[in-house]
Design a protein around this motif. Structure first.
Motif, PDB file in Angstrom:
ATOM      1  N   ASP A  16       0.790  -1.245   0.000  1.00  0.00           N
ATOM      2  CA  ASP A  16       0.000   0.000   0.000  1.00  0.00           C
ATOM      3  C   ASP A  16       0.810   1.277   0.000  1.00  0.00           C
ATOM      4  O   ASP A  16       0.237   2.355  -0.150  1.00  0.00           O
ATOM      5  N   GLY A  17       2.105   1.237   0.217  1.00  0.00           N
ATOM      6  CA  GLY A  17       2.907   2.448   0.287  1.00  0.00           C
ATOM      7  C   GLY A  17       3.354   2.921  -1.082  1.00  0.00           C
ATOM      8  O   GLY A  17       2.781   2.521  -2.104  1.00  0.00           O
ATOM      9  N   PRO A  18       4.376   3.767  -1.066  1.00  0.00           N
ATOM     10  CA  PRO A  18       5.134   4.203   0.119  1.00  0.00           C
ATOM     11  C   PRO A  18       4.459   5.370   0.838  1.00  0.00           C
ATOM     12  O   PRO A  18       3.803   6.188   0.219  1.00  0.00           O
TER      13      PRO A  18
ATOM     14  N   MET B  31      10.275  -6.923   0.031  1.00  0.00           N
ATOM     15  CA  MET B  31       9.480  -6.557  -1.140  1.00  0.00           C
ATOM     16  C   MET B  31       8.461  -5.491  -0.740  1.00  0.00           C
ATOM     17  O   MET B  31       7.845  -5.583   0.318  1.00  0.00           O
ATOM     18  N   PHE B  32       8.299  -4.507  -1.608  1.00  0.00           N
ATOM     19  CA  PHE B  32       7.322  -3.450  -1.389  1.00  0.00           C
ATOM     20  C   PHE B  32       6.351  -3.420  -2.567  1.00  0.00           C
ATOM     21  O   PHE B  32       6.756  -3.114  -3.694  1.00  0.00           O
ATOM     22  N   PHE B  33       5.100  -3.768  -2.312  1.00  0.00           N
ATOM     23  CA  PHE B  33       4.077  -3.696  -3.347  1.00  0.00           C
ATOM     24  C   PHE B  33       3.415  -2.320  -3.238  1.00  0.00           C
ATOM     25  O   PHE B  33       2.617  -2.068  -2.335  1.00  0.00           O
ATOM     26  N   VAL B  34       3.780  -1.438  -4.157  1.00  0.00           N
ATOM     27  CA  VAL B  34       3.405  -0.037  -4.045  1.00  0.00           C
ATOM     28  C   VAL B  34       2.178   0.287  -4.887  1.00  0.00           C
ATOM     29  O   VAL B  34       1.916  -0.340  -5.922  1.00  0.00           O
ATOM     30  N   CYS B  35       1.429   1.264  -4.429  1.00  0.00           N
ATOM     31  CA  CYS B  35       0.295   1.812  -5.173  1.00  0.00           C
ATOM     32  C   CYS B  35       0.775   3.068  -5.897  1.00  0.00           C
ATOM     33  O   CYS B  35       1.441   3.923  -5.304  1.00  0.00           O
ATOM     34  N   GLY B  36       0.418   3.175  -7.167  1.00  0.00           N
ATOM     35  CA  GLY B  36       0.869   4.314  -7.946  1.00  0.00           C
ATOM     36  C   GLY B  36       0.440   5.643  -7.363  1.00  0.00           C
ATOM     37  O   GLY B  36       1.195   6.619  -7.394  1.00  0.00           O
ATOM     38  N   GLY B  37      -0.784   5.691  -6.816  1.00  0.00           N
ATOM     39  CA  GLY B  37      -1.282   6.925  -6.239  1.00  0.00           C
ATOM     40  C   GLY B  37      -0.478   7.386  -5.041  1.00  0.00           C
ATOM     41  O   GLY B  37      -0.413   8.590  -4.746  1.00  0.00           O
ATOM     42  N   MET B  38       0.134   6.456  -4.318  1.00  0.00           N
ATOM     43  CA  MET B  38       0.999   6.797  -3.186  1.00  0.00           C
ATOM     44  C   MET B  38       2.421   7.098  -3.664  1.00  0.00           C
ATOM     45  O   MET B  38       3.097   7.981  -3.131  1.00  0.00           O
ATOM     46  N   ALA B  39       2.878   6.366  -4.662  1.00  0.00           N
ATOM     47  CA  ALA B  39       4.267   6.488  -5.110  1.00  0.00           C
ATOM     48  C   ALA B  39       4.517   7.733  -5.943  1.00  0.00           C
ATOM     49  O   ALA B  39       5.655   8.225  -5.992  1.00  0.00           O
ATOM     50  N   VAL B  40       3.478   8.256  -6.585  1.00  0.00           N
ATOM     51  CA  VAL B  40       3.684   9.371  -7.513  1.00  0.00           C
ATOM     52  C   VAL B  40       4.287  10.581  -6.815  1.00  0.00           C
ATOM     53  O   VAL B  40       5.052  11.339  -7.439  1.00  0.00           O
ATOM     54  N   ASP B  41       3.977  10.790  -5.549  1.00  0.00           N
ATOM     55  CA  ASP B  41       4.541  11.919  -4.800  1.00  0.00           C
ATOM     56  C   ASP B  41       5.699  11.502  -3.888  1.00  0.00           C
ATOM     57  O   ASP B  41       6.191  12.331  -3.100  1.00  0.00           O
TER      58      ASP B  41
ATOM     59  N   ARG C 200     -11.815  -5.337 -17.997  1.00  0.00           N
ATOM     60  CA  ARG C 200     -10.437  -5.655 -18.384  1.00  0.00           C
ATOM     61  C   ARG C 200      -9.645  -4.385 -18.676  1.00  0.00           C
ATOM     62  O   ARG C 200      -8.473  -4.268 -18.308  1.00  0.00           O
ATOM     63  N   SER C 201     -10.274  -3.433 -19.355  1.00  0.00           N
ATOM     64  CA  SER C 201      -9.557  -2.195 -19.683  1.00  0.00           C
ATOM     65  C   SER C 201      -9.223  -1.405 -18.419  1.00  0.00           C
ATOM     66  O   SER C 201      -8.158  -0.784 -18.334  1.00  0.00           O
ATOM     67  N   GLU C 202     -10.112  -1.428 -17.434  1.00  0.00           N
ATOM     68  CA  GLU C 202      -9.847  -0.725 -16.181  1.00  0.00           C
ATOM     69  C   GLU C 202      -8.734  -1.404 -15.391  1.00  0.00           C
ATOM     70  O   GLU C 202      -7.884  -0.737 -14.793  1.00  0.00           O
ATOM     71  N   ILE C 203      -8.724  -2.737 -15.388  1.00  0.00           N
ATOM     72  CA  ILE C 203      -7.668  -3.476 -14.700  1.00  0.00           C
ATOM     73  C   ILE C 203      -6.321  -3.171 -15.348  1.00  0.00           C
ATOM     74  O   ILE C 203      -5.332  -2.893 -14.657  1.00  0.00           O
ATOM     75  N   ARG C 204      -6.310  -3.203 -16.671  1.00  0.00           N
ATOM     76  CA  ARG C 204      -5.049  -2.932 -17.372  1.00  0.00           C
ATOM     77  C   ARG C 204      -4.561  -1.517 -17.095  1.00  0.00           C
ATOM     78  O   ARG C 204      -3.361  -1.291 -16.903  1.00  0.00           O
ATOM     79  N   TYR C 205      -5.461  -0.567 -17.048  1.00  0.00           N
ATOM     80  CA  TYR C 205      -5.078   0.812 -16.777  1.00  0.00           C
ATOM     81  C   TYR C 205      -4.450   0.937 -15.392  1.00  0.00           C
ATOM     82  O   TYR C 205      -3.415   1.602 -15.223  1.00  0.00           O
ATOM     83  N   GLU C 206      -5.047   0.283 -14.399  1.00  0.00           N
ATOM     84  CA  GLU C 206      -4.522   0.322 -13.035  1.00  0.00           C
ATOM     85  C   GLU C 206      -3.114  -0.270 -12.977  1.00  0.00           C
ATOM     86  O   GLU C 206      -2.214   0.279 -12.331  1.00  0.00           O
ATOM     87  N   MET C 207      -2.907  -1.382 -13.659  1.00  0.00           N
ATOM     88  CA  MET C 207      -1.614  -2.062 -13.636  1.00  0.00           C
ATOM     89  C   MET C 207      -0.570  -1.326 -14.479  1.00  0.00           C
ATOM     90  O   MET C 207       0.556  -1.082 -14.032  1.00  0.00           O
ATOM     91  N   GLU C 208      -0.963  -0.987 -15.695  1.00  0.00           N
ATOM     92  CA  GLU C 208      -0.005  -0.428 -16.640  1.00  0.00           C
ATOM     93  C   GLU C 208       0.502   0.936 -16.174  1.00  0.00           C
ATOM     94  O   GLU C 208       1.704   1.237 -16.283  1.00  0.00           O
ATOM     95  N   ARG C 209      -0.394   1.751 -15.653  1.00  0.00           N
ATOM     96  CA  ARG C 209       0.009   3.077 -15.182  1.00  0.00           C
ATOM     97  C   ARG C 209       1.013   2.972 -14.039  1.00  0.00           C
ATOM     98  O   ARG C 209       1.990   3.716 -13.970  1.00  0.00           O
ATOM     99  N   THR C 210       0.779   1.994 -13.155  1.00  0.00           N
ATOM    100  CA  THR C 210       1.699   1.791 -12.033  1.00  0.00           C
ATOM    101  C   THR C 210       3.027   1.220 -12.511  1.00  0.00           C
ATOM    102  O   THR C 210       4.092   1.580 -11.985  1.00  0.00           O
ATOM    103  N   CYS C 211       2.989   0.343 -13.504  1.00  0.00           N
ATOM    104  CA  CYS C 211       4.228  -0.190 -14.076  1.00  0.00           C
ATOM    105  C   CYS C 211       5.106   0.935 -14.611  1.00  0.00           C
ATOM    106  O   CYS C 211       6.322   0.948 -14.398  1.00  0.00           O
ATOM    107  N   GLU C 212       4.500   1.878 -15.303  1.00  0.00           N
ATOM    108  CA  GLU C 212       5.252   2.977 -15.894  1.00  0.00           C
ATOM    109  C   GLU C 212       5.880   3.854 -14.813  1.00  0.00           C
ATOM    110  O   GLU C 212       7.031   4.286 -14.949  1.00  0.00           O
ATOM    111  N   LEU C 213       5.131   4.101 -13.754  1.00  0.00           N
ATOM    112  CA  LEU C 213       5.677   4.923 -12.670  1.00  0.00           C
ATOM    113  C   LEU C 213       6.847   4.221 -11.983  1.00  0.00           C
ATOM    114  O   LEU C 213       7.877   4.830 -11.693  1.00  0.00           O
ATOM    115  N   ILE C 214       6.686   2.922 -11.716  1.00  0.00           N
ATOM    116  CA  ILE C 214       7.766   2.160 -11.077  1.00  0.00           C
ATOM    117  C   ILE C 214       9.008   2.144 -11.961  1.00  0.00           C
ATOM    118  O   ILE C 214      10.136   2.319 -11.480  1.00  0.00           O
ATOM    119  N   ASP C 215       8.802   1.947 -13.254  1.00  0.00           N
ATOM    120  CA  ASP C 215       9.922   1.940 -14.191  1.00  0.00           C
ATOM    121  C   ASP C 215      10.679   3.259 -14.126  1.00  0.00           C
ATOM    122  O   ASP C 215      11.922   3.301 -14.152  1.00  0.00           O
TER     123      ASP C 215
END
Length: 285
Positions: free
Chosen positions: A104-106, A126-136, A166-181
Motif C-alpha cells: 500500500d505504500g510508500p 518486497m514493497f508492493f506499491v500503489c501508484g497513487g501513493m508512489a507518484v509523490d 479488463r480495460s480498467e484493470i489494465r489501466y490500473e496495472m499499466e500506469r503503475t508499471c510505468e511509474l515504477i519503471d
C-alpha cells in the motif's frame, strides 16, 4: 608441350589446395581442443534402471554472436511470463528462507523507518506499491532500489479488481508499471492484487505485462481497524515463521506505527533463529 604444362599446373593447384585444407583442418582441430580443454563436455547421466541417454544439447557458447540491440527479449526481463490460475503463496528453495512484504505504500510517515530497520540488519524485502501513493514519493522508490529491495505492482488506486472491466484493470496495472519503471529504474516483475482478489483477467493482464502474481502465506493482520497491538503482530509473524513463508504487512493505508515497532522486534529474533530473510528472484533467459 602445352598439354604437359597444363597437367603440371593442375597438379600444383591440387597439391596447394590439399596443403591449405590440411592446415585449415589442423587449425580447426587446435581451436576445438582448446575450447574442449577449457569447457569439457559431459554426457547426460543415464536414468536409473535404463540405458545411457543421448547427449543433452549443449548451451549456446558465450563466444557466439548475440542478437543486436533491438532484437530478442531485453536481457533484464523474462522472455515470457506464464499465465497462472492462482497466485504464488510461498517461495521454494533450500534452507530457512523467508520473504517480508509491505503493501500500500510508500508512505513518508512509516516507509522510511521500515527501510532504516531493514538497512540496519542488511535485509532485503518486497514493497508492493500503489501508484497513487508512489507518484509523490518517488524518492522512496529510488531508495528501495539503492538498498536492493524489490518493488512490485499493487495497482494505482487499490481497487477491488474483480469488479472492474479488463480495460480498467489494465489501466490500473499499466500506469503503475510505468511509474515504477521511472522511479525505481526498471519495470516491476511481481504483482499483488489488492485485498487478495484475483480473477482470470488479473492473471492474464499481469502476465502480459511481464509480472508474476505473488500472494502471501502469513497475514500479520496489521491492516485491521483498529490495528492490533505491536505484541500481536510480532506473535503472528514469529508463530508463522517457516521456510518459504511470505509475510504480509503494510507500510501505508492507516496507522502503521505498530507495524514499524513490530519489525524492530521480530526481525532480529528471526535472524537469531537462523532464518534467512531474502527476496524472490525471477529466472531470466
Amino acid at each position: 608441350m602445352k598439354e604437359d604444362q597444363l597437367l603440371t599446373r593442375r597438379r600444383v593447384l591440387i597439391a596447394g589446395a590439399a596443403v591449405l585444407g590440411a592446415a585449415g583442418a589442423a587449425g580447426t582441430a587446435r581451436l576445438l581442443t582448446a575450447e574442449s580443454a577449457a569447457k569439457p563436455v559431459r554426457s547426460a547421466s543415464p536414468v536409473s534402471g535404463a540405458g545411457a541417454q543421448p547427449h543433452r544439447a549443449l548451451k549456446p557458447s558465450a563466444h557466439r554472436l548475440q542478437p543486436m540491440t533491438g532484437y530478442g527479449p531485453p536481457r533484464n526481463r523474462p522472455a515470457r511470463t506464464v499465465v497462472r490460475h492462482k497466485p504464488i503463496l510461498r517461495m521454494t528453495g533450500r534452507g530457512s528462507s523467508m520473504v517480508l512484504t509491505f503493501d500500500d505504500g510508500p508512505d513518508p510517515r512509516y516507509t522510511p523507518d521500515i527501510l532504516a530497520t531493514l538497512r540496519a540488519y542488511d535485509v532485503r524485502a518486497m514493497f508492493f506499491v500503489c501508484g497513487g501513493m508512489a507518484v509523490d514519493n518517488k524518492d522512496l522508490l529510488s531508495e528501495m532500489a539503492d538498498d536492493g529491495h524489490i518493488v512490485g505492482n499493487h495497482t494505482w488506486t487499490h481497487p477491488l479488481l474483480t469488479q472492474l472491466s479488463r480495460s480498467e484493470i489494465r489501466y490500473e496495472m499499466e500506469r503503475t508499471c510505468e511509474l515504477i519503471d521511472d522511479a525505481y529504474g526498471e519495470p516491476p516483475l511481481w504483482f499483488r492484487a489488492p485485498y487478495g482478489a484475483w480473477n482470470r483477467a488479473t492473471f492474464q493482464i499481469g502476465a502480459k505485462l511481464g509480472m508474476e502474481p505473488l500472494a502471501w502465506t502469513v497475514d500479520s493482520l496489521d491492516w485491521l481497524t483498529p490495528p492490533p497491538g505491536t505484541a500481536t503482530i510480532v506473535e503472528r509473524v514469529e508463530d508463522g515463521a517457516a521456510p518459504g513463508v511470505v509475510i504480509l504487512s503494510h507500510d501505508a493505508g492507516g496507522d502503521r506505527s505498530r507495524t514499524v515497532a513490530a519489525l524492530r522486534d521480530y526481525l532480529p529474533h528471526l535472524l537469531d533463529s537462523g532464518y534467512h530473510i531474502t527476496v524472490p528472484r525471477r529466472q531470466f533467459f
